[in-house]
Design a protein around this motif. Structure first.
Motif, short mmCIF file in Angstrom:
data_model
loop_
_atom_site.label_atom_id
_atom_site.label_comp_id
_atom_site.label_asym_id
_atom_site.label_seq_id
_atom_site.Cartn_x
_atom_site.Cartn_y
_atom_site.Cartn_z
N GLU A 159 0.82 -1.20 0.00
CA GLU A 159 0.00 0.00 0.00
C GLU A 159 0.86 1.26 0.00
N LYS A 160 1.95 1.23 0.76
CA LYS A 160 2.87 2.36 0.75
C LYS A 160 3.55 2.48 -0.60
N PHE A 161 3.86 1.35 -1.19
CA PHE A 161 4.58 1.33 -2.47
C PHE A 161 3.72 1.95 -3.57
N PHE A 162 2.44 1.56 -3.62
CA PHE A 162 1.55 2.03 -4.68
C PHE A 162 0.71 3.25 -4.26
N ASN A 163 0.81 3.61 -2.98
CA ASN A 163 -0.02 4.69 -2.45
C ASN A 163 -1.49 4.42 -2.74
N ALA A 164 -1.91 3.19 -2.48
CA ALA A 164 -3.29 2.77 -2.71
C ALA A 164 -3.66 1.70 -1.70
N LYS A 165 -4.95 1.54 -1.45
CA LYS A 165 -5.43 0.58 -0.47
C LYS A 165 -5.63 -0.78 -1.11
N VAL A 166 -5.13 -1.83 -0.45
CA VAL A 166 -5.37 -3.20 -0.90
C VAL A 166 -6.72 -3.64 -0.34
N SER A 167 -7.72 -3.70 -1.19
CA SER A 167 -9.06 -4.08 -0.75
C SER A 167 -9.32 -5.54 -1.08
N THR A 168 -10.16 -6.17 -0.27
CA THR A 168 -10.49 -7.59 -0.50
C THR A 168 -11.20 -7.77 -1.83
N GLN A 169 -11.84 -6.72 -2.31
CA GLN A 169 -12.55 -6.79 -3.58
C GLN A 169 -11.59 -7.09 -4.74
N ASN A 170 -10.35 -6.60 -4.62
CA ASN A 170 -9.36 -6.81 -5.69
C ASN A 170 -8.28 -7.80 -5.29
N LEU A 171 -8.60 -8.64 -4.31
CA LEU A 171 -7.62 -9.60 -3.80
C LEU A 171 -8.05 -11.02 -4.18
N GLY A 172 -7.19 -11.70 -4.91
CA GLY A 172 -7.46 -13.08 -5.29
C GLY A 172 -6.42 -14.01 -4.71
N LYS A 173 -6.40 -15.25 -5.23
CA LYS A 173 -5.49 -16.27 -4.74
C LYS A 173 -4.57 -16.75 -5.86
N LYS A 199 11.41 17.21 13.37
CA LYS A 199 12.36 16.48 12.52
C LYS A 199 12.01 14.99 12.46
N VAL A 200 11.68 14.42 13.63
CA VAL A 200 11.41 12.98 13.67
C VAL A 200 10.19 12.62 12.83
N GLN A 201 9.17 13.47 12.85
CA GLN A 201 7.97 13.20 12.07
C GLN A 201 8.27 13.29 10.57
N LEU A 202 9.01 14.33 10.18
CA LEU A 202 9.36 14.49 8.76
C LEU A 202 10.24 13.34 8.26
N LEU A 203 11.19 12.91 9.10
CA LEU A 203 12.06 11.80 8.69
C LEU A 203 11.28 10.51 8.57
N LYS A 204 10.38 10.27 9.50
CA LYS A 204 9.55 9.06 9.44
C LYS A 204 8.74 9.05 8.14
N GLU A 205 8.11 10.17 7.82
CA GLU A 205 7.30 10.25 6.61
C GLU A 205 8.15 10.03 5.36
N GLU A 206 9.31 10.70 5.32
CA GLU A 206 10.17 10.62 4.14
C GLU A 206 10.72 9.21 3.94
N MET A 207 11.23 8.61 5.01
CA MET A 207 11.85 7.29 4.89
C MET A 207 10.83 6.21 4.56
N GLU A 208 9.66 6.27 5.19
CA GLU A 208 8.65 5.25 4.92
C GLU A 208 8.03 5.42 3.55
N THR A 209 8.09 6.64 2.99
CA THR A 209 7.63 6.84 1.62
C THR A 209 8.63 6.26 0.63
N ARG A 210 9.90 6.50 0.89
CA ARG A 210 10.95 5.98 -0.02
C ARG A 210 11.10 4.47 0.10
N TYR A 211 11.00 3.97 1.32
CA TYR A 211 11.22 2.55 1.58
C TYR A 211 10.04 2.01 2.39
N PRO A 212 9.00 1.52 1.69
CA PRO A 212 7.75 1.14 2.35
C PRO A 212 7.87 0.01 3.37
#
Length: 565
Positions: free
Chosen positions: A168-182, A358-371
């Motif tokens: 979800e972080k990688f695609f910036n989209a929600k993984v919904s069960t509607q679009n989840l298969g096996k 600073k800690v909030q900005l770093l958390k946001e930046e790092m988790e965006t770059r590396y989900p």
């Protein structure tokens, strides 16, 4: 001076029938040393010989041989330029190119050579799709989730929801069960020794069935026969052990073409329904830790790290460690990122204008770059956090202190030596005359307090004692700062990160100090003097140093180890 490519080619006795097609393209016959003549097309680059030409077999005059490093299109992959330096004389370089081409054309078509480049060849298929994979397989025949967007598979996920979070972080989209298969994960039991699909030649429906049935156990085949369903789309991940000893995972997407067909089946092993499905290969990009860290040259351990101080040095250090594969961090810093300090901070001006911690900005930046990161941010002063019991220093595998305040660092050193957690202190000196990293609490004597002499000076310092403060200020006391540049903070973060990685890889003993030194010209121009230690060679300063250790240090001489159990 422009090269005369035609004249250059005509000077080579092993080339005949040279014909110019356009400015950089020529057809010719290449005579190999075994007497064979091969029709080729050469595409020069205008920056030749700095950039090498493209060579391909002229398919109008010769069939494309089935040998390694010759593509279906006729292109000859004659060199991997990574790390290779060639002569800049055009004559010599052209001989070098054709010598490499000849090696390819005379090579024996061993299947193992294709297997070495399996992922590359598989990825050249014209009809293939791609998808990301992030899962943990428990057995060699398992079920994973497949996430689709607009009916196309884009990600194969483990069943645990933690895998969804990363995607979800990688695609910036929600993984919904509607679009989840096996999807079915199948690991072959035997080494696959067959051909590698490439370009317009995918495995046929029947070839895939043969590959699966001939390379899995009868018990696994029986289990697959039970896994039947009536679906529009069937997805598979196939893990193939190769002749090279490596394993590769590919995806296969079976799309039902006859929607009137309602029979339950498992098409990857069912020959009778081959006319009911279209098979599309899927190139898989693994984003699990092992795959990414191996390519990034980092560490495979997954320690829990506490980073105290997220200023210029701390932020650069965090970025380096994340890129080395480390992913569990707790960040502590009470300060907001201000515009005045944005030039030497990793986050820069566009983040500083947000006026956030600073800690909030770093958390946001790092988790965006590396989900796949797990970052906890604590916007408070570290001594308060410890005193109020918000964190337990013993719960971390490593503590990093980059606050740049000797008084806070001394207190932290005292508290840390009541725990069992190794710690690295790191700091940069004024005007960029140098920086340091110190490992402590790693067994034996040696701690931050050992660095403080009787005159309350830091023994490792490159600055000599001065009654004049090193700080500068622009707008009075509120604008006070220690002058150094972004390169100085990055250099300090670099030596600290190398020390950290050596520690995590078990490649360091005791509690060493390492340092780097820069130019002292500006420092001296402000009336300051350097210490005797500054005069030591840079090579010696970069080596682990234990001379600072005080055997009678009140903090580390009688260290008490607190059990984490």
């Amino acid at each position: 001076m422009e090269l005369d490519f035609e004249a250059l080619l005509n000077e080579k006795p092993y080339l005949q029938d040279i014909r110019k097609i356009d400015l950089f393209k020529y057809e010719l016959i290449y005579s190999l040393r075994n007497g064979r003549d091969i029709p080729l097309i050469i595409y020069f680059d205008k920056f030749f010989p700095s950039r090498l030409p493209i060579i391909s077999i002229n398919e109008k005059l010769s069939p494309i041989p089935k040998i390694p490093h010759v593509l279906k299109s006729g292109g000859v992959c004659y060199i991997d330029t990574e790390g290779v330096i060639w002569n800049q004389n055009p004559q010599i370089t052209l001989d070098f190119v054709f010598e490499r081409v000849e090696r390819v054309l005379l090579s024996t078509p061993h299947t193992i050579e294709y297997h070495r480049e399996f992922s590359y060849y598989f990825g050249t298929q014209t009809e293939k799709k791609w998808a990301i994979a992030n899962y943990e397989i428990q057995t060699d025949l398992d079920e994973v989730n497949v996430w689709t967007i607009k009916n196309r598979p884009v990600a194969f996920l483990g069943k645990n929801k933690k895998f969804n979070v990363v995607i979800e972080k990688f695609f910036n989209a929600k993984v919904s069960t509607q679009n989840l298969g096996k999807a079915t994960f199948i690991s072959l039991d035997k080494i696959y020794s067959g051909d590698v699909p490439q370009y317009d030649k995918n495995w046929s429906y029947q070839e895939i069935i043969k590959i699966v049935k001939e390379n899995i156990s009868s018990q696994k085949l029986d289990k697959l026969k039970i896994l039947i369903a009536n679906k529009k789309d069937y997805y598979y991940l196939l893990q193939l052990p190769l002749l090279t000893g490596n394993k590769v995972v590919i995806g296969l997407w079976y799309q039902k073409t006859d929607l009137s067909f309602k029979q339950k089946t498992n098409p990857i092993i069912d020959e009778t329904v081959s006319d009911k499905f279209k098979v599309t290969p899927i190139e898989i990009y693994q984003i699990n830790d092992d795959t990414l860290v191996q390519r990034g040259g980092g560490v495979k351990k997954n320690p829990n790290i506490l980073l105290v101080g997220c200023g210029a040095v701390g932020s650069d250090l965090l970025f380096l460690l994340v890129r080395s594969g480390l992913k569990n961090f707790t960040l502590i810093d009470k300060d907001y990122l201000g515009m005045a300090n944005s030039y030497r901070h990793f986050l820069g001006m566009n983040k500083a204008i947000k006026l956030k911690p600073k800690v909030q900005l770093l958390k946001e930046e790092m988790e965006t770059r590396y989900p796949n990161l797990n970052v906890i941010s604590v916007e408070k002063e570290v001594l308060e956090v410890i005193d109020e019991g918000e964190i337990n220093l013993n719960e971390y595998d490593l503590i990093i202190v980059a606050v740049g305040d000797p008084n806070i660092e001394r207190k932290l050193n005292e508290l840390i030596y009541k725990t069992s957690t190794p710690t690295i202190f790191t700091w940069v000196e004024a005007y960029g005359i140098g920086g340091h990293a110190l490992l402590v609490n790693n067994g034996d004597n040696g701690c931050y307090e050992c660095l403080i002499d009787n005159d309350l000076q830091i023994k490792s310092s490159f600055a000599s004692r001065s009654d004049k403060p090193y700080i500068q200020n622009i707008n009075g006391c509120a604008g006070s700062f220690t002058p150094y540049g972004s390169v100085d903070s990055m250099e300090t973060a670099l030596i600290a990160s190398r020390l950290i990685l050596r520690f995590l890889n078990g490649d360091i003993e005791g509690n060493p100090l390492v340092s780097w030194k820069g130019s002292a010209n500006e420092f001296r121009s402000h009336g300051f003097k350097t210490s005797k230690r500054y005069d030591e060679p840079s090579e010696k300063l970069a080596e682990p140093n234990y001379d600072y250790i005080e055997t009678q240090c009140p903090i580390c001489k009688d260290k008490v180890v607190v059990s984490t159990s």
